[in-house]
Design a protein around this motif. Structure first.
Motif, mmCIF file in Angstrom:
data_model
loop_
_atom_site.group_PDB
_atom_site.id
_atom_site.type_symbol
_atom_site.label_atom_id
_atom_site.label_comp_id
_atom_site.label_asym_id
_atom_site.label_seq_id
_atom_site.Cartn_x
_atom_site.Cartn_y
_atom_site.Cartn_z
ATOM 1 N N VAL A 143 41.582 54.603 37.400
ATOM 2 C CA VAL A 143 42.079 53.219 37.390
ATOM 3 C C VAL A 143 43.530 53.225 36.921
ATOM 4 O O VAL A 143 43.847 53.725 35.842
ATOM 5 N N SER A 144 44.408 52.644 37.739
ATOM 6 C CA SER A 144 45.835 52.629 37.415
ATOM 7 C C SER A 144 46.370 51.227 37.131
ATOM 8 O O SER A 144 47.471 51.091 36.597
ATOM 9 N N ASN A 145 45.627 50.180 37.507
ATOM 10 C CA ASN A 145 46.084 48.822 37.247
ATOM 11 C C ASN A 145 44.892 47.874 37.201
ATOM 12 O O ASN A 145 43.752 48.258 37.522
ATOM 13 N N ILE A 146 45.155 46.647 36.798
ATOM 14 C CA ILE A 146 44.123 45.605 36.746
ATOM 15 C C ILE A 146 44.345 44.691 37.948
ATOM 16 O O ILE A 146 45.350 43.974 38.026
ATOM 17 N N ARG A 147 43.449 44.720 38.892
ATOM 18 C CA ARG A 147 43.621 43.949 40.124
ATOM 19 C C ARG A 147 43.073 42.534 39.958
ATOM 20 O O ARG A 147 42.209 42.274 39.127
ATOM 21 N N GLU A 148 43.586 41.641 40.799
ATOM 22 C CA GLU A 148 43.118 40.265 40.812
ATOM 23 C C GLU A 148 42.188 40.067 41.998
ATOM 24 O O GLU A 148 42.503 40.473 43.126
ATOM 25 N N PHE A 163 39.156 43.795 36.154
ATOM 26 C CA PHE A 163 39.804 42.915 37.119
ATOM 27 C C PHE A 163 39.902 41.520 36.507
ATOM 28 O O PHE A 163 39.261 41.214 35.497
ATOM 29 N N ILE A 164 40.704 40.674 37.123
ATOM 30 C CA ILE A 164 40.860 39.294 36.675
ATOM 31 C C ILE A 164 40.646 38.371 37.868
ATOM 32 O O ILE A 164 40.768 38.778 39.024
ATOM 33 N N TYR A 165 40.325 37.124 37.585
ATOM 34 C CA TYR A 165 40.239 36.102 38.628
ATOM 35 C C TYR A 165 40.339 34.731 37.965
ATOM 36 O O TYR A 165 40.118 34.586 36.759
ATOM 37 N N LYS A 300 47.828 46.818 31.223
ATOM 38 C CA LYS A 300 48.342 45.575 30.663
ATOM 39 C C LYS A 300 48.338 44.497 31.737
ATOM 40 O O LYS A 300 48.610 44.773 32.910
ATOM 41 N N VAL A 301 47.998 43.266 31.324
ATOM 42 C CA VAL A 301 47.960 42.154 32.257
ATOM 43 C C VAL A 301 48.343 40.872 31.527
ATOM 44 O O VAL A 301 48.021 40.697 30.343
ATOM 45 N N ASP A 302 49.067 40.009 32.224
ATOM 46 C CA ASP A 302 49.399 38.678 31.698
ATOM 47 C C ASP A 302 48.291 37.720 32.108
ATOM 48 O O ASP A 302 48.163 37.387 33.291
ATOM 49 N N LEU A 309 39.194 37.872 32.373
ATOM 50 C CA LEU A 309 39.360 39.325 32.429
ATOM 51 C C LEU A 309 38.000 39.983 32.242
ATOM 52 O O LEU A 309 37.339 39.765 31.228
ATOM 53 N N TRP A 310 37.617 40.793 33.223
ATOM 54 C CA TRP A 310 36.348 41.534 33.152
ATOM 55 C C TRP A 310 36.660 43.000 32.877
ATOM 56 O O TRP A 310 37.512 43.605 33.542
ATOM 57 N N TYR A 311 35.997 43.600 31.910
ATOM 58 C CA TYR A 311 36.265 44.989 31.558
ATOM 59 C C TYR A 311 34.998 45.627 30.987
ATOM 60 O O TYR A 311 34.039 44.942 30.617
ATOM 61 N N ASN A 312 35.021 46.945 30.907
ATOM 62 C CA ASN A 312 33.915 47.715 30.326
ATOM 63 C C ASN A 312 34.346 48.181 28.939
ATOM 64 O O ASN A 312 35.227 49.028 28.804
ATOM 65 N N TRP A 313 33.707 47.601 27.928
ATOM 66 C CA TRP A 313 34.088 47.916 26.551
ATOM 67 C C TRP A 313 33.872 49.392 26.215
ATOM 68 O O TRP A 313 34.483 49.920 25.290
#
Length: 337
Positions: A143-148, A163-165, A300-302, A309-313
């Motif tokens: 994973v290189s970035n946080i996609r929308e 990812f974000i939405y 990093k994401v604004d 923001l969805w992520y795996n802790w």
């Protein structure tokens, strides 16, 4: 044989009659003689009849003792083999088993809300030295970035990449938080009356609202971990569309930040977590877990208002960074098992 038994019985009756006559002559009453007679029968019964049972009980206890010693000896000498077998064969069933137990217990928690405090139990102190040996970091290494995502679907257990939405969530500021509290004051004051302030002390909801009205700069972490409070919170913050219908954790957080300083997002009960901004905007940095720092990189994401923001802790630990604006941040944190 029957004739001999009759003779013995007749002789016994004659002896008892003779003994009774002698006792009466010595001054005993008939009632006292009966009591003495029955006591003698009871004494004979205790002396003779249980002998076989006592022997059987002795041998049974001795057999169980020997078996117990044998089992303990085998376990001690084969501890490593048994431990490895249990860990290898049962480890993959731990989380599915706990998940099934969680679903089974939900109806009982709904019927008996007072049991909710036993439904969720956390450690008082986290172990700062805990690490996972030989942790597999491939889910985050690529994973290189946080996609929308534009139209997200309910996630699966394989959805590890963050990812974000933009969520269908009405923004909630301080006034909305105040209205929410006043509407559900009886439930909240009874079950979730503590709010962690600046990671140092606990404050009441009334105290928090009073400090916010005065314009004080603080960080408030409001934890909800009971069924009733989770139900009232869902009335204003609906379940995100990425979270499947079953499996969302009862544990929720409301974070109110007016300090504009960096802070670590609280750890969630389940590994799949989400952070929803209800008010304001912040920069979120996802730091890889200590076990995966050599393979995974920071992201990093604004994050804007109403974005999730969805992520795996398990692989990333989010940290909130201050933004350019001076707007109070209100965020909602939950997780999915």
């Amino acid at each position: 044989m029957a004739y001999q038994d009759q003779e013995i019985l007749k002789e016994y009756c004659n002896s008892i009659s003779k003994l009774k006559k002698e006792c009466l002559n010595e001054g005993l009453t008939e009632r006292e003689f009966q009591e003495l007679y029955f006591k003698s029968l009871k004494f004979i019964n205790m002396q003779n009849i249980p002998t076989g049972r006592q022997q059987n009980r002795f041998f049974t206890n001795r057999t169980f003792l020997l078996m117990g010693i044998l089992i303990v000896t085998c376990v001690v000498y084969n501890y490593k083999i048994l431990y490895s077998g249990i860990v290898c064969n049962l480890q993959e069933y731990i989380y599915p088993g706990l998940r099934l137990l969680r679903r089974i217990s939900i109806p009982f928690i709904s019927l008996f809300p007072s049991l909710t405090e036993y439904y969720h139990e956390t450690c008082l102190i986290q172990n700062p030295f805990f690490t996972v040996v030989d942790m597999d970091c491939w889910p985050c290494s690529s994973v290189s970035n946080i996609r929308e995502v534009q139209n997200p679907k309910p996630v699966s257990q394989q959805q590890n990449a963050p990812f974000i939405y933009q969520a269908d969530q009405i923004p909630m500021g301080i006034d909305s938080i105040k209205s929410f509290y006043e509407k559900n004051k009886n439930v909240i004051d009874k079950e979730q009356p503590k709010i962690l302030t600046n990671n140092m002390k606990y404050e009441t909801p009334d105290g928090m609202l009073s400090q916010l009205q005065k314009g004080e700069k603080n960080l408030y972490i409001w934890k909800f971990n009971t069924m009733n409070t989770a139900r009232v919170l869902r009335q204003v913050i609906s379940r995100p569309k990425v979270v499947p219908k079953f499996g969302q954790s009862t544990e929720r957080f409301l974070i109110i930040d007016t300090r504009q300083e960096s802070f670590q997002v609280p750890d969630t009960e389940c590994s799949f977590s989400f952070l929803l901004l209800l008010n304001g905007s912040r920069t979120i940095s996802l730091e890889p877990a200590a076990e995966c720092k050599h393979q995974c990189k920071s992201l990093k994401v604004d994050l804007k208002e109403s974005y999730l923001l969805w992520y795996n802790w398990w692989y990333w630990r989010p940290k909130v960074q201050p933004s350019n604006g001076n707007i109070t941040m209100v965020a909602h944190i939950g997780s999915y098992c």
